[in-house]
Structures are given as structure tokens and as C-alpha cells.
Motif scaffolding. Structure first.
Motif, PDB file in Angstrom:
ATOM      1  N   PRO A  59      -8.839   8.873   8.318  1.00 45.27           N
ATOM      2  CA  PRO A  59      -9.510   7.707   8.914  1.00 45.27           C
ATOM      3  C   PRO A  59      -8.542   6.880   9.763  1.00 45.27           C
ATOM      4  O   PRO A  59      -7.329   7.068   9.696  1.00 45.27           O
ATOM      5  CB  PRO A  59      -9.985   6.916   7.700  1.00 45.27           C
ATOM      6  CG  PRO A  59      -9.085   7.321   6.591  1.00 45.27           C
ATOM      7  CD  PRO A  59      -8.639   8.733   6.863  1.00 45.27           C
ATOM      8  N   LYS A  95      -2.911  -9.309  -4.253  1.00 42.39           N
ATOM      9  CA  LYS A  95      -4.266  -8.762  -4.062  1.00 42.39           C
ATOM     10  C   LYS A  95      -5.066  -9.525  -3.013  1.00 42.39           C
ATOM     11  O   LYS A  95      -6.078  -9.037  -2.525  1.00 42.39           O
ATOM     12  CB  LYS A  95      -5.008  -8.726  -5.403  1.00 42.39           C
ATOM     13  CG  LYS A  95      -4.498  -7.582  -6.287  1.00 42.39           C
ATOM     14  CD  LYS A  95      -5.431  -7.312  -7.441  1.00 42.39           C
ATOM     15  CE  LYS A  95      -5.003  -8.102  -8.656  1.00 42.39           C
ATOM     16  NZ  LYS A  95      -5.800  -7.764  -9.864  1.00 42.39           N
ATOM     17  N   TYR A  98     -13.829  -3.221   0.246  1.00 43.64           N
ATOM     18  CA  TYR A  98     -13.793  -2.500   1.520  1.00 43.64           C
ATOM     19  C   TYR A  98     -14.815  -1.375   1.481  1.00 43.64           C
ATOM     20  O   TYR A  98     -14.907  -0.639   0.503  1.00 43.64           O
ATOM     21  CB  TYR A  98     -12.413  -1.871   1.748  1.00 43.64           C
ATOM     22  CG  TYR A  98     -11.405  -2.794   2.379  1.00 43.64           C
ATOM     23  CD1 TYR A  98     -11.523  -3.163   3.715  1.00 43.64           C
ATOM     24  CD2 TYR A  98     -10.342  -3.290   1.650  1.00 43.64           C
ATOM     25  CE1 TYR A  98     -10.593  -4.009   4.305  1.00 43.64           C
ATOM     26  CE2 TYR A  98      -9.408  -4.144   2.229  1.00 43.64           C
ATOM     27  CZ  TYR A  98      -9.540  -4.494   3.561  1.00 43.64           C
ATOM     28  OH  TYR A  98      -8.620  -5.330   4.138  1.00 43.64           O
ATOM     29  N   LYS A 116      -7.920   3.817   9.358  1.00 48.24           N
ATOM     30  CA  LYS A 116      -7.145   2.969   8.459  1.00 48.24           C
ATOM     31  C   LYS A 116      -7.178   3.577   7.061  1.00 48.24           C
ATOM     32  O   LYS A 116      -8.267   3.735   6.491  1.00 48.24           O
ATOM     33  CB  LYS A 116      -7.719   1.553   8.414  1.00 48.24           C
ATOM     34  CG  LYS A 116      -7.696   0.835   9.751  1.00 48.24           C
ATOM     35  CD  LYS A 116      -8.226  -0.587   9.666  1.00 48.24           C
ATOM     36  CE  LYS A 116      -9.674  -0.698   9.280  1.00 48.24           C
ATOM     37  NZ  LYS A 116     -10.641  -0.009  10.123  1.00 48.24           N
ATOM     38  N   ASN A 137      -1.556  -8.637   8.318  1.00 51.10           N
ATOM     39  CA  ASN A 137      -2.884  -9.030   7.847  1.00 51.10           C
ATOM     40  C   ASN A 137      -2.894 -10.188   6.871  1.00 51.10           C
ATOM     41  O   ASN A 137      -3.634 -10.162   5.893  1.00 51.10           O
ATOM     42  CB  ASN A 137      -3.513  -7.822   7.159  1.00 51.10           C
ATOM     43  CG  ASN A 137      -4.564  -7.199   8.034  1.00 51.10           C
ATOM     44  OD1 ASN A 137      -4.825  -7.686   9.125  1.00 51.10           O
ATOM     45  ND2 ASN A 137      -5.195  -6.155   7.558  1.00 51.10           N
ATOM     46  N   GLU A 158     -14.825   4.135   6.111  1.00 48.39           N
ATOM     47  CA  GLU A 158     -15.300   4.336   7.480  1.00 48.39           C
ATOM     48  C   GLU A 158     -16.693   4.951   7.510  1.00 48.39           C
ATOM     49  O   GLU A 158     -17.538   4.600   8.327  1.00 48.39           O
ATOM     50  CB  GLU A 158     -14.330   5.249   8.224  1.00 48.39           C
ATOM     51  CG  GLU A 158     -13.451   4.524   9.195  1.00 48.39           C
ATOM     52  CD  GLU A 158     -12.383   5.417   9.794  1.00 48.39           C
ATOM     53  OE1 GLU A 158     -11.239   4.964   9.814  1.00 48.39           O
ATOM     54  OE2 GLU A 158     -12.685   6.534  10.244  1.00 48.39           O
ATOM     55  N   GLU A 186      -7.215  -1.405  -4.945  1.00 49.29           N
ATOM     56  CA  GLU A 186      -6.371  -2.341  -5.694  1.00 49.29           C
ATOM     57  C   GLU A 186      -5.631  -1.643  -6.823  1.00 49.29           C
ATOM     58  O   GLU A 186      -4.473  -1.931  -7.091  1.00 49.29           O
ATOM     59  CB  GLU A 186      -7.249  -3.449  -6.280  1.00 49.29           C
ATOM     60  CG  GLU A 186      -7.116  -4.754  -5.550  1.00 49.29           C
ATOM     61  CD  GLU A 186      -8.116  -5.776  -6.034  1.00 49.29           C
ATOM     62  OE1 GLU A 186      -8.750  -6.399  -5.169  1.00 49.29           O
ATOM     63  OE2 GLU A 186      -8.283  -5.956  -7.246  1.00 49.29           O
ATOM     64  N   TYR A 218     -10.843  -1.980  13.543  1.00 52.29           N
ATOM     65  CA  TYR A 218     -10.757  -3.207  12.736  1.00 52.29           C
ATOM     66  C   TYR A 218     -11.894  -3.367  11.734  1.00 52.29           C
ATOM     67  O   TYR A 218     -11.940  -4.339  10.988  1.00 52.29           O
ATOM     68  CB  TYR A 218     -10.677  -4.447  13.646  1.00 52.29           C
ATOM     69  CG  TYR A 218     -11.937  -4.737  14.442  1.00 52.29           C
ATOM     70  CD1 TYR A 218     -12.247  -4.012  15.574  1.00 52.29           C
ATOM     71  CD2 TYR A 218     -12.814  -5.731  14.039  1.00 52.29           C
ATOM     72  CE1 TYR A 218     -13.394  -4.265  16.294  1.00 52.29           C
ATOM     73  CE2 TYR A 218     -13.966  -6.002  14.758  1.00 52.29           C
ATOM     74  CZ  TYR A 218     -14.256  -5.271  15.872  1.00 52.29           C
ATOM     75  OH  TYR A 218     -15.407  -5.517  16.585  1.00 52.29           O
ATOM     76  N   ARG A 219     -12.815  -2.448  11.736  1.00 48.65           N
ATOM     77  CA  ARG A 219     -13.922  -2.480  10.811  1.00 48.65           C
ATOM     78  C   ARG A 219     -13.865  -1.239   9.903  1.00 48.65           C
ATOM     79  O   ARG A 219     -13.194  -0.278  10.264  1.00 48.65           O
ATOM     80  CB  ARG A 219     -15.285  -2.468  11.538  1.00 48.65           C
ATOM     81  CG  ARG A 219     -15.454  -3.494  12.615  1.00 48.65           C
ATOM     82  CD  ARG A 219     -16.915  -3.792  12.864  1.00 48.65           C
ATOM     83  NE  ARG A 219     -17.503  -4.422  11.698  1.00 48.65           N
ATOM     84  CZ  ARG A 219     -17.458  -5.739  11.450  1.00 48.65           C
ATOM     85  NH1 ARG A 219     -16.891  -6.562  12.302  1.00 48.65           N
ATOM     86  NH2 ARG A 219     -17.975  -6.217  10.352  1.00 48.65           N
ATOM     87  N   PRO A 220     -14.599  -1.181   8.806  1.00 48.27           N
ATOM     88  CA  PRO A 220     -15.357  -2.277   8.201  1.00 48.27           C
ATOM     89  C   PRO A 220     -14.410  -3.418   7.822  1.00 48.27           C
ATOM     90  O   PRO A 220     -13.283  -3.178   7.441  1.00 48.27           O
ATOM     91  CB  PRO A 220     -15.956  -1.645   6.938  1.00 48.27           C
ATOM     92  CG  PRO A 220     -15.897  -0.168   7.158  1.00 48.27           C
ATOM     93  CD  PRO A 220     -14.740   0.072   8.039  1.00 48.27           C
ATOM     94  N   ASN A 240      -9.891 -10.410  11.004  1.00 50.39           N
ATOM     95  CA  ASN A 240      -8.872  -9.354  10.919  1.00 50.39           C
ATOM     96  C   ASN A 240      -8.686  -8.549  12.193  1.00 50.39           C
ATOM     97  O   ASN A 240      -8.557  -7.329  12.154  1.00 50.39           O
ATOM     98  CB  ASN A 240      -9.283  -8.387   9.804  1.00 50.39           C
ATOM     99  CG  ASN A 240      -8.430  -8.602   8.578  1.00 50.39           C
ATOM    100  OD1 ASN A 240      -7.554  -9.452   8.595  1.00 50.39           O
ATOM    101  ND2 ASN A 240      -8.678  -7.841   7.539  1.00 50.39           N
ATOM    102  N   PRO A 253     -13.188  -6.157  -7.164  1.00 51.32           N
ATOM    103  CA  PRO A 253     -11.852  -6.366  -6.612  1.00 51.32           C
ATOM    104  C   PRO A 253     -11.802  -7.616  -5.746  1.00 51.32           C
ATOM    105  O   PRO A 253     -12.825  -8.190  -5.382  1.00 51.32           O
ATOM    106  CB  PRO A 253     -11.604  -5.113  -5.774  1.00 51.32           C
ATOM    107  CG  PRO A 253     -12.953  -4.607  -5.425  1.00 51.32           C
ATOM    108  CD  PRO A 253     -13.870  -5.011  -6.558  1.00 51.32           C
ATOM    109  N   TYR A 254     -10.600  -8.043  -5.400  1.00 48.70           N
ATOM    110  CA  TYR A 254     -10.430  -9.195  -4.518  1.00 48.70           C
ATOM    111  C   TYR A 254     -11.067  -8.904  -3.159  1.00 48.70           C
ATOM    112  O   TYR A 254     -11.632  -9.787  -2.528  1.00 48.70           O
ATOM    113  CB  TYR A 254      -8.942  -9.506  -4.321  1.00 48.70           C
ATOM    114  CG  TYR A 254      -8.309 -10.326  -5.418  1.00 48.70           C
ATOM    115  CD1 TYR A 254      -8.281  -9.858  -6.721  1.00 48.70           C
ATOM    116  CD2 TYR A 254      -7.736 -11.559  -5.158  1.00 48.70           C
ATOM    117  CE1 TYR A 254      -7.697 -10.600  -7.732  1.00 48.70           C
ATOM    118  CE2 TYR A 254      -7.145 -12.312  -6.163  1.00 48.70           C
ATOM    119  CZ  TYR A 254      -7.131 -11.828  -7.443  1.00 48.70           C
ATOM    120  OH  TYR A 254      -6.548 -12.572  -8.434  1.00 48.70           O
ATOM    121  N   LYS A 255     -10.902  -7.681  -2.702  1.00 50.48           N
ATOM    122  CA  LYS A 255     -11.449  -7.339  -1.386  1.00 50.48           C
ATOM    123  C   LYS A 255     -12.302  -6.096  -1.539  1.00 50.48           C
ATOM    124  O   LYS A 255     -11.809  -5.058  -1.990  1.00 50.48           O
ATOM    125  CB  LYS A 255     -10.325  -7.049  -0.378  1.00 50.48           C
ATOM    126  CG  LYS A 255      -9.399  -8.247  -0.141  1.00 50.48           C
ATOM    127  CD  LYS A 255      -8.327  -7.983   0.887  1.00 50.48           C
ATOM    128  CE  LYS A 255      -7.349  -6.902   0.493  1.00 50.48           C
ATOM    129  NZ  LYS A 255      -6.611  -7.113  -0.749  1.00 50.48           N
TER     130      LYS A 255
END
Lengths: 455, 455
Positions: free
Chosen positions: A5, A78, B9, A7, A108, B12, A12, B80-82, B108, B5-7
Motif C-alpha cells: 500500500p 499512541k 485506521y 502507507k 505527523n 486502503e 497499535e 493521505y487517505r484514509p 494529515n 485504539p487511539y486511532k
């Protein structure tokens, strides 16, 4: 094979639980810090007026390979970690190269760079020790911002001495730090004895990291409940920054990618030392055959043109002596230098690795760096920090070599931060007013003549 | 249940492949654009001198629920996404609230905001049509930066008219746009007929979005190979921004989270319209019982104090008429207003939803907004854009209500961008020099008196 991908994110749970101490695996250990008076290795108790206890332990420990990340630091991480490892598909296409380019993006977070990784650790240990606050210096402002954020989060006082030229070139850096509750003073200042001395000797000086360090150390050691913290150069900082390399390693392994070239910019060495840590271990152990390249500005070329010797870490000569590639502690880059990475010396760990032939170093001029930065911004969508752009420049050069040879090398570099606060420098570049500066041999000989004589 | 989680995601592959057109599911459709001369609904051919063909189709289509995202746009998105949906654990702790707070973070990317989602789409369609370039206006600078990035990537010319007060308050915004290759002109300017007229009538004016739109449209329609693009208000923009809401919906579903309150800042409505799109559909269809709240500045209160009527979209009255909540097309927020969201009207889609009682609206004063922003920055580590901070303020208010009632509501808000280029405003706040402004009823009556009379 699954397509890689754009990214690569770790979850975590995949974030490393411990920092890795590369010194434990180095065959030739970095030289110890010396007491500037006795020239004997510094003991923990001699460092304790300046540094926090726990950080001194980390600084002096050349044997323990892993240090567990405290839970509070881990939770803070985190908020912005794991950071992405980006496959630079667009840059590859723009360069028409068969190389595969990856960058670990550390911009970031609001501090805009990797500096936060160590700032939160150092602030945490200061708080744990019951301190009231910390002092520090900042050059480009990334470290000061990171430390302000960490202190703002933990409720610690934060006094920042900011190199005057940056203070003036980056007016909004100060406001970010203030928003996070920090005190910011341009350095050299009238607020310290060493600042007054430097101003008397060099009226109109635009400052240097070395001056700012001296001021911050003076304030820390003369104010009860304060200690000094530093964002680069020190072993402890490289330890904390190892999270960059550990995450990079884990992300690459997810897709069975073996790096051929690993590139990082190098000022004091915090990002490079962190990025390469696990890869250098594998290289030392014969498990990885990758080139590791440090990129420094031609205007401040400590590795490529400095001397490997004991030197003062600061202009005021109040800090311990460190053995490092150095240009001399009173070396100050020319005022036209806008690219950061302006420290006169290099981390002892990296200096030793370079001296052992385990790492290469190149220097680049800033107009080339900004040209690479602009190209990168347009195709990859991220406006890079000038510091980071040193690595971009050399990564692009390596990718272009692959175009010649047809090799599909895996090139990994550290994109340490964003350039949102460097727009005065970008403006100069956009207006065609940016110039390059390369110190003459005579200039370097002059600053190197100040090296202390160690038996 | 797995810990959130904190983030959160998405991968893709989980990124939506199509934009969602909320108009297809609205029972009362938004009112059509009218020809300012005939007062008849605008036909595609009347719009084509101003807008790109494909975008006109999207603008006028109230029936097609999904538009596939072109592959080139999709690939750009992947840089830059998701974007992450963040669980604001630290903010919850700081507020001591049982509420669960989530924010969709759109800052971001280098443009620093969600605007890039529509900029790349609009630039793509312009390029596909074989155009040479596009013109636009920008207020706070987020849209101009986003469009510059998109055009820089695609190799399109980009002419930006920037509201003069922002141009002066945000000197570095221009440099980012220039780095991406754009031309930036402060508005009103001497370079257009309408600019000269406005300057003659209002010497010393600090400009407004309405003026800047008029200038950009004039240049687009008088320069061969150019069209005008707009970053908010229009149906097409809300369509592109639906990716914010679709990703938010997908991320919430991963953890079976049902939102109770959804909050977004609202200037022209691009972020809010995108964020709420799938949730509003569910609400219309009786599948979701959530409050949806638009937050606007007290100094530019189109929903809370405006009139629902046809009005000009620009000061120069060259654009089609749109039915919207409006303060009158010559309304200009007081110069002390630093919080963005300074457009006199509101998206027709959102205006209709608000009129139908499907959405609430509140207004907040800017000193409260900046206090919330600073608190958020310190505990969540992100320096928010002033625009976004309107939503933060109300999300915090809602979370504090939960502390009173003990309810563990799920509060979701849009964090549309970062405040790196808003530090003049932060400085004013940090120095205690920020003031609030609420227009008087007389002032509003005066600007509303300019509404056109439609039979």
C-alpha cells in the motif's frame, strides 16, 4: 504477493514496547563523556546536577539492549504513533526509476518532527523525579516545540533558548511553543552570564546551538528543581529515537522488504541514529548488507570535513567533553544557511560507526536540497522540512542511479518532519535569493584549533 | 470487546470507491440555482462558461446516489487517505466525562485541511476537459493551498484570489501556494474590473470571500482555457467531501459504535456536509436517532441569524442565485474576526436540511473557540485550525453535559485541519488581545436588505 500500500501502518499492538540500545551491539563502544576539568570519564553523580537520574542511567549504559517504554510514554506515543512508512509511488514515477523508495514519515504530529519521541520520554522522567521544570535549547525550533508539547501535556515548566537566527526567521515557532505554555528566549540573551559574555565578545551574533546549550545548562544548574534536556547528540536521545527504526523494520518485514540503502539527514544525529539502529545491528552481525548514508549540509560538514576528537558540546564549554566528529565548538554556520542541522558535532555513537566504516557520509548544498524539497512536495504532497530534504536529495540521487543501472533497489529514508515553519527559507528559494555556502579549509582549521588537548 | 485504539485506521482497500450524493435521499431537494437575469433554474449550458462539464453534471444531479471516484483521484487520495478517526481518550480524561469522543482528523496532509478532497477532484475534471488552468478564491487559505497542491500534482495552472485580510495575516500561506506553483493575488485587486469597482466603492476594505469569488469568476470567464472552481457551498463540493463521512461511518462500524451527536463547523458547509452525509441519510430513513449540530462563528451567523432566501453567491453578483441561509451577499465579518468560516451564506443542501429541522445550529464567539483550541492542543497534541475549533468547542460542551447527566454518549466531530498558518490569531489570543464581535440586528438588517427579489 499482496500489493504494497501507499502507507504501511502498524497497528497499535505492533508498536514496539521497548527502545533498542544499539550500543549494546557495537563492537567498538562510543567513547565516554569526559569531565572537562579532570578529563576522566563522567560518573553519574557528576551528571546529576544537569540531567535527570533515569536519563543518566540510559546515557551511560552501553550494555543493556532494551529499555521498556514507560506506560505513560507509550500512551502518549499512541496519539501519533505508529507513524506511517510510505511507499513513494508518485516520486518513483516522477523519477522514472525502477527503485522502490520508502520513507518513514515522522511529521505527523503538531511538533512537526521526530523530536517528540524523545521529548515526551525526557519530560516524563523529569516529572517522575519530581522536578518543577526543564530547560533546553532549540535551533530550527522542532525540538523546542516538541518539548513544549510534552511539558504542556505533563504540566511541567519549560524554558527554551532559541538560536536567534531561527527565532527571527521563524516568528510563528515561538507562538506554537507559547500556546503549549513554554517560555521562549532568543539566544544569546542577557539573561545568563554566558549569554552576556558571548554577546560582549561577538556583538550582533545570530547565535548557535552551542551558545544556546550553554545558556540552557546555566539556567538548569542554577535554578532549584530544574534540569537540562537535549534533543540530539546524546546516547539517550538515540535510544528513544530507536522507535523510528524499530517501526520501520517491522513495517518492512510485513511485506518482506529488505532495504539496500538507508538514508537519513544528520545534524546531531538523533533521527539518523534512531532510524538505523536495528539495521545497523543486523549489519554489524553480518545479517544485512545495506549501505547506510548520513547526509549533512555542506555548510556544516562535521562527518565529511570534521575531525574525530574530544570536543566541547557547547560554546560556553560548561558541558562534558564528547568524542565526536566535530568542526570545533565555536563553529557557527554562515547566516545564509537555512537548512537546519547546524550543530558543530555529531553523536558519539554515529561518529564511532562512521569511523568503523559501517556508515557513509555525504554533504549537499542547500539550493540542491530545496530543489529536491520542492519536487518532493509537488509529487508526494508533503511539504518537507529543510532538514529532512537533505535525505530526500540523496534518496533521489540514489534512485536516479538505479535508473542508469536498471536496479530495483529498496531505498529507505527518514522524512523527519514538515516545513510549515520554514517558509521564510522556501520564500528565499522561490525568489531565487538562496545561496550556498561551503566553509573554506582555513575557516575550519581556525575553529578546529579550539579543540581541547586530551592526553 | 476489543479495546478501541487511539486511532482507527481503515486499510486502503476499505477506502470508499464512490462519493455519496445525499441529495438523492433528501425528501425536500435543495432549491436549484437560478439565472440572475431570468430567475429561471440554471441549465448546464449556462454554467459551462464558468464550471467544468463533469462538475456541472454533479452539481445538477439530485438523483444519482453514488458517483465513482476516478482512478487517478483515488490514487491521489491514497497519499493521505484514509484519514484517521481518533478516539480522544486524553480529552475525555481532561474533561472527566463519561462521554466517548471521536474526531475525524482531516489535517494529515500538507494543505492542512479536508479541502484537498474536493480540490483534487475538481482539478482532475478540469485536466480531463483539456483546460489550461483554473481560478479560485481563498479565505483562510486552506482551499487555495489544497487547489495549488492538486494543480501542482496534475500540472495545471492555478490562479488564486486570496481575501486581503488573510493574505496579510497569513504571510506564509502564499509561500506554500507558490511552492506548489500557484499565482496568488490579494483580493480585492486592481487586476479585475470587479476588483477595481469594489476598491473604488470601499477603499481600504479588507476583502471578503464574496469579493474574491467575483474576481476569480471574472478571470475564468475572460481567459481562454480556464474555468472557475470553488471549495465550498456547491453541491459538487459536498459530494466530494462525502468521503469524510463514508470513512467515518466505516470506522465506527468496525467497532459497532453508534453516534449520538455529530458536530461540524460550518462556513460554506463543505466539511459539515461531507461529514454528515451518510448519517443524515440514515436519519432521514429513520435508521439513526442522532443529533446533528452545525457550529458557526457568532460574527458570521448565517444559519442562526440569517434568512432562508435566494441570494447572490458573490459580492459582484455575477454568479447564479442560490437559495440558502444568508446574511446578504455584501456582509463582511468584522476585521477582528480571525476564526475563518467567513462566508455570508450556507450550502443549499445544508440550508434545506436545517429548514427541515433535521439539523441544529449554534454559534460561538471566538475567544471561547480559541480557549477550546488551546485546551485541545495541550491534551490531544494537535494544534487545531480555528475553523475546526468551533466544532471542538461544542463537542467539549456536549461532553461536559454528559458529565452532569452521567451519560456515555458517543460524540463525533470533524477536526477539519491544523492551525500551523493561524499563529497570528493564536498570538493575539495568547497575548489577551483577541476580542469578540457579534453583529447587531441593525447591521444584519442592512446587509439582508440587499437580497434580490424573486417572484
Amino acid at each position: 504477493m499482496e500489493k504494497i500500500p501507499y502507507k504501511i501502518y502498524l497497528t497499535e499492538n505492533e508498536m514496539p514496547r521497548a527502545w533498542y540500545n544499539l550500543r549494546a551491539d557495537m563492537k567498538n563502544k562510543p567513547a565516554p563523556l569526559l569531565n572537562p576539568g579532570t578529563h576522566q570519564p563522567m560518573k553519574a553523580e557528576e551528571l546529576s546536577p544537569v540531567f535527570c537520574e533515569e536519563l543518566i542511567k540510559q546515557e551511560l549504559d552501553n550494555d543493556t539492549p532494551y529499555f521498556e517504554i514507560p506506560q505513560e510514554v507509550y500512551d502518549f506515543y499512541k496519539m501519533y504513533r505508529p507513524s506511517p512508512l510510505v511507499r513513494a509511488y508518485c516520486l518513483e514515477q516522477a523519477l522514472d526509476t525502477p527503485a522502490h523508495i520508502y520513507y518513514k514519515f515522522e511529521g505527523n504530529n503538531t511538533s512537526g518532527s521526530h523530536k517528540l519521541n524523545s521529548a515526551i520520554a525526557q519530560a516524563y522522567y523529569a516529572k517522575k523525579q519530581g522536578l518543577k521544570g526543564v530547560t533546553t535549547e532549540t535551533g530550527a525550533g522542532q525540538w523546542g516545540t516538541a518539548l513544549s508539547m510534552a511539558c504542556g501535556y505533563l504540566g511541567l515548566d519549560c524554558k527554551v533558548y532559541m538560536v536567534k537566527v531561527s527565532y527571527e526567521q521563524k516568528p510563528f515557532r515561538r507562538e506554537v511553543m507559547r500556546t503549549y505554555g513554554a517560555d521562549v528566549t532568543p539566544s544569546p540573551s542577557e539573561s545568563t552570564a554566558i549569554g552576556r559574555k558571548i554577546l560582549a565578545e561577538h556583538p550582533g551574533t545570530t547565535g548557535s546551538l552551542g551558545c544556546a546549550i550553554s545558556e540552557a545548562v546555566e539556567v538548569a544548574t542554577s535554578t532549584p528543581g530544574y534540569r537540562y534536556v537535549l534533543g540530539s547528540v546524546l546516547n539517550q536521545v538515540l535510544l528513544h529515537q530507536s522507535i523510528i527504526g524499530l517501526e520501520t523494520e517491522a513495517a518492512l518485514k510485513k511485506y518482506d522488504i529488505v532495504p539496500d540503502v538507508i538514508i537519513g539527514c544528520a545534524g546531531g544525529g538523533s533521527n539518523l541514529g534512531g532510524l538505523i539502529a536495528p539495521f545497523m545491528r543486523d549489519k554489524i552481525q553480518g545479517k544485512l548488507d545495506a549501505r547506510i548514508i548520513a547526509v549533512e549540509p555542506a555548510s556544516c560538514p562535521s562527518l565529511t570535513r570534521g575531525k574525530y576528537a574530544y570536543d566541547f558540546c557547547d560554546t560556553g564549554m560548561v558541558c562534558p567533553l564528547a568524542k565526536m566528529y566535530t568542526l570545533g565548538s565555536n563553529f557557527i554556520p554562515a547566516p545564509n544557511h537555512a537548512g537546519g542541522l547546524r550543530y558543530h558535532g555529531m553523536s558519539s555513537v554515529l561518529s564511532q560507526l562512521y569511523d568503523d566504516g559501517l556508515m557513509e557520509a555525504v554533504s549537499v548544498v542547500q539550493t540542491d536540497v530545496f530543489a529536491a524539497a520542492e519536487k518532493f512536495a509537488r509529487v508526494e504532497g508533503i511539504l518537507p522540512a529543510p532538514e529532512s530534504s537533505h535525505a530526500i536529495k540523496v534518496a533521489m540521487d540514489e534512485a536516479l542511479k538505479c535508473r542508469e543501472t536498471g536496479e530495483a533497489k529498496n531505498i529507505v529514508f527518514g522524512l523527519t518532519g514538515t516545513g510549515y515553519f520554514d517558509l521564510v527559507a522556501y520564500q528565499r528559494y522561490n525568489d531565487g535569493e538562496m545561496t550556498d555556502y561551503i566553509p573554506t579549509d582555513e575557516e575550519l582549521a581556525k575553529s578546529l584549533a579550539t579543540l581541547p588537548v586530551i592526553d
